[in-house]
Write an enzyme that holds these catalytic residues in place. Structure first.
Site, short mmCIF file in Angstrom:
data_model
loop_
_atom_site.label_atom_id
_atom_site.label_comp_id
_atom_site.label_asym_id
_atom_site.label_seq_id
_atom_site.Cartn_x
_atom_site.Cartn_y
_atom_site.Cartn_z
CG ASP A 171 -0.27 -0.20 2.53
OD1 ASP A 171 0.93 0.15 2.65
OD2 ASP A 171 -0.91 -0.71 3.47
CG HIS A 217 4.24 -9.87 -0.74
ND1 HIS A 217 3.48 -10.07 0.38
CD2 HIS A 217 5.03 -10.98 -0.84
CE1 HIS A 217 3.78 -11.24 0.93
NE2 HIS A 217 4.73 -11.81 0.22
CB CYS A 232 4.23 -2.56 -20.22
SG CYS A 232 3.77 -3.33 -21.79
CB CYS A 241 1.99 -0.34 -22.58
SG CYS A 241 3.62 0.35 -22.84
N GLY A 275 1.61 -6.86 13.13
CA GLY A 275 0.42 -7.13 12.33
C GLY A 275 0.56 -8.17 11.24
CG ASN A 282 -1.35 -9.60 15.72
OD1 ASN A 282 -2.58 -9.49 15.84
ND2 ASN A 282 -0.77 -10.11 14.64
CB ALA A 284 -0.02 -1.39 14.43
P1 NAD Z 1 -2.98 -11.20 7.39
O1 NAD Z 1 -4.12 -10.61 6.64
O2 NAD Z 1 -2.71 -12.65 7.23
O3 NAD Z 1 -3.10 -10.91 8.96
C1 NAD Z 1 -3.23 -9.66 9.50
C2 NAD Z 1 -2.73 -9.65 10.94
O4 NAD Z 1 -2.90 -8.34 11.46
C3 NAD Z 1 -3.47 -10.61 11.89
O5 NAD Z 1 -2.54 -11.31 12.67
C4 NAD Z 1 -4.30 -9.65 12.76
O6 NAD Z 1 -4.51 -10.15 14.09
C5 NAD Z 1 -3.43 -8.43 12.77
N1 NAD Z 1 -4.11 -7.16 13.05
C6 NAD Z 1 -5.41 -6.82 12.84
N2 NAD Z 1 -5.62 -5.54 13.21
C7 NAD Z 1 -4.44 -5.06 13.66
C8 NAD Z 1 -4.02 -3.80 14.19
N3 NAD Z 1 -4.85 -2.76 14.30
N4 NAD Z 1 -2.72 -3.67 14.55
C9 NAD Z 1 -1.84 -4.71 14.43
N5 NAD Z 1 -2.20 -5.91 13.96
C10 NAD Z 1 -3.47 -6.09 13.56
O7 NAD Z 1 -1.74 -10.33 7.04
P2 NAD Z 1 -0.35 -10.76 6.54
O8 NAD Z 1 0.27 -11.77 7.44
O9 NAD Z 1 0.37 -9.50 6.28
O10 NAD Z 1 -0.61 -11.51 5.15
C11 NAD Z 1 -1.52 -11.09 4.17
C12 NAD Z 1 -0.86 -10.78 2.83
O11 NAD Z 1 -1.78 -10.00 2.09
C13 NAD Z 1 0.35 -9.96 2.98
O12 NAD Z 1 1.39 -10.72 2.52
C14 NAD Z 1 0.15 -8.71 2.12
O13 NAD Z 1 0.94 -8.76 0.97
C15 NAD Z 1 -1.24 -8.76 1.64
N6 NAD Z 1 -2.10 -7.63 2.07
C16 NAD Z 1 -1.61 -6.38 2.07
C17 NAD Z 1 -2.39 -5.32 2.48
C18 NAD Z 1 -1.81 -3.94 2.47
O14 NAD Z 1 -0.95 -3.65 1.63
N7 NAD Z 1 -2.21 -3.10 3.41
C19 NAD Z 1 -3.71 -5.55 2.90
C20 NAD Z 1 -4.19 -6.88 2.86
C21 NAD Z 1 -3.36 -7.91 2.46
ZN ZN Z 2 4.64 -1.71 -23.29
#
Ligand code: NAD
Ligand code: ZN
Length: 249
Positions: free
Chosen positions: A107, A122, A130, A151, A191, A217, A236
């Site tokens: 994000d 990731h 592209c 593109c 998180g 967490n 967090a």
């Molecule tokens: P996950 O979705 O598997 O787990 C999220 C974790 O965050 C849980 O353990 C939950 O208990 C905890 N959590 C919930 N609210 C919280 C808070 N306020 N503060 C701290 N912790 C909190 O997440 P993951 O292990 O990162 O794996 C999911 C994959 O999906 C990631 O690899 C990521 O690439 C992707 N993803 C990214 C985003 C983003 O970019 N924001 C959003 C969703 C998923």
């Molecule tokens: Zn191109």
């Protein structure tokens, strides 16, 4: 150690006296910014079908995938702002304590908060690439109302520069994350469930190399019982604010 206050003091002490602090973040750090995680009842996959992020499905059905991708990652993520969790980490870097952030998130909120050294395990949603000629675009350069976006050089299909199911980890981010985990003497996990492979190996490597593990967490994760030395049970943003208050005192 019993209550959260005592644990905050112990964690703040570890952080302040660290030589090489590394942070590892997952979807949870962005929840207070309004971005849901993937899993769980409130998670994105309770509403959307994850196949839109499968590389084969995307290549065969780019338009169908893009409609959902646009809604999740651009209409919705695009409006999110960093929270005290992200800002705490950028401040720790500014203070010379934190050496890097390894994030599973796509994000861009760590960078928006001011973090400079961010290893994006990731990839990042704010860049499109592209699929034919490899040219890269930032989001403002592309008209996302045109679906699927193409593109401007070769009319090839554009894809977000984060990894889809079936893609491998960007090599530079992977190697930098591994090196940082090996060097860390204190490692803070924020998180993450620890369910996503191979990212979930990074904290294991830090532990094997002797790092003390702090975890933030609101719920226990796969790490909590076998890896974590200090578990800070909470959100967090809230917990980082308490930690920073102690560290900057
Ligand atoms: P996950 O979705 O598997 O787990 C999220 C974790 O965050 C849980 O353990 C939950 O208990 C905890 N959590 C919930 N609210 C919280 C808070 N306020 N503060 C701290 N912790 C909190 O997440 P993951 O292990 O990162 O794996 C999911 C994959 O999906 C990631 O690899 C990521 O690439 C992707 N993803 C990214 C985003 C983003 O970019 N924001 C959003 C969703 C998923
Ligand atoms: Zn191109």
């Amino acid at each position: 150690m019993k209550n959260i206050q005592e644990k905050i003091i112990a964690a703040a002490d570890l952080i302040s006296n660290s030589n090489y602090l590394v942070a590892f973040t997952g979807a949870g750090i962005s929840v207070e910014s309004g971005i849901p995680s993937f899993r769980g009842t409130e998670g994105l996959w309770s509403k959307y079908n994850p196949e839109v992020l499968d590389l084969n499905f995307f290549n065969k059905n780019p338009k169908e995938s893009w409609v959902v991708i646009k809604e999740i990652f651009y209409d919705f993520f695009g409006k999110a702002n960093p929270n005290p969790g992200h800002f705490g980490l950028s401040r720790l870097e500014e203070l010379g304590i934190l050496k890097c952030v390894i994030t599973q998130n796509i994000d861009n909120l760590h960078q928006v908060a001011g973090s400079k050294v961010v290893h994006e395990f990731h990839g990042n949603s704010q860049v499109l690439v592209c699929t034919d000629c490899g040219k890269r675009y930032t989001i403002p350069e592309v008209d996302l109302e045109q679906q699927p976006p193409e593109c401007m050089e070769c009319s090839g299909l554009l894809k977000p520069d984060f990894i889809f199911f079936g893609e491998s980890i960007p090599m530079d981010a992977y190697q930098a994350s591994l090196a940082a985990a090996e060097k860390a003497d204190v490692f803070i996990i924020i998180g993450s469930t620890g369910e996503v492979m191979p990212a979930n190996q990074i904290p294991e490597i830090a532990k094997q190399n002797g790092a003390k593990i702090i975890e933030i967490n609101p719920s226990p994760s796969n790490y909590t019982h076998h890896l974590t030395d200090i578990f800070l049970d909470g959100k967090a943003g809230d917990v980082m604010a308490l930690l920073m208050e102690k560290i900057e005192k």
